[in-house]
Write a protein that holds these residues in place. Structure first.
Motif: not given
Length: 93
Positions: A36-40, A65-80
């Motif tokens: 999750a972006a917040n965790d990072l 911006d580079m993660s193309n709107g990916q989300k974690t299983s909880e629905g948070d913004d995700a970073i791969d």
């Protein structure tokens, strides 16, 4: 953290990539390749070589911006993991 990345970059991109990927995986508790972006944000501002909030926000926004709107299983913004290592190695951030 950033100093460690830059030192690693001097010894080789592959080794630096592996070190970043290993660090990322510590916080990828579901082995999904995402955090999750917040965790990072919390990791970068509170652990190890703590980063300035403004610097972290620039990094997080670029990663989002580079993660193309990916989300974690909880629905948070995700970073791969691949986007994270690319930004950290190639942008000197």
């Amino acid at each position: 953290f950033i100093n460690r990345v830059q030192q690693s970059t001097q010894t080789g991109q592959h080794q630096a990539h592996e070190e970043l990927a290993s660090a990322f995986k510590i916080f990828d508790t579901k082995n999904s390749g995402l955090i999750a972006a917040n965790d990072l944000r919390n990791i970068l501002t509170n652990l190890g070589d703590k980063m300035d909030n403004a610097e972290v926000e620039v990094i997080i926004q670029k990663l989002r911006d580079m993660s193309n709107g990916q989300k974690t299983s909880e629905g948070d913004d995700a970073i791969d993991i691949n986007t994270f290592t690319e930004v950290m190695l190639h942008d000197g951030s």
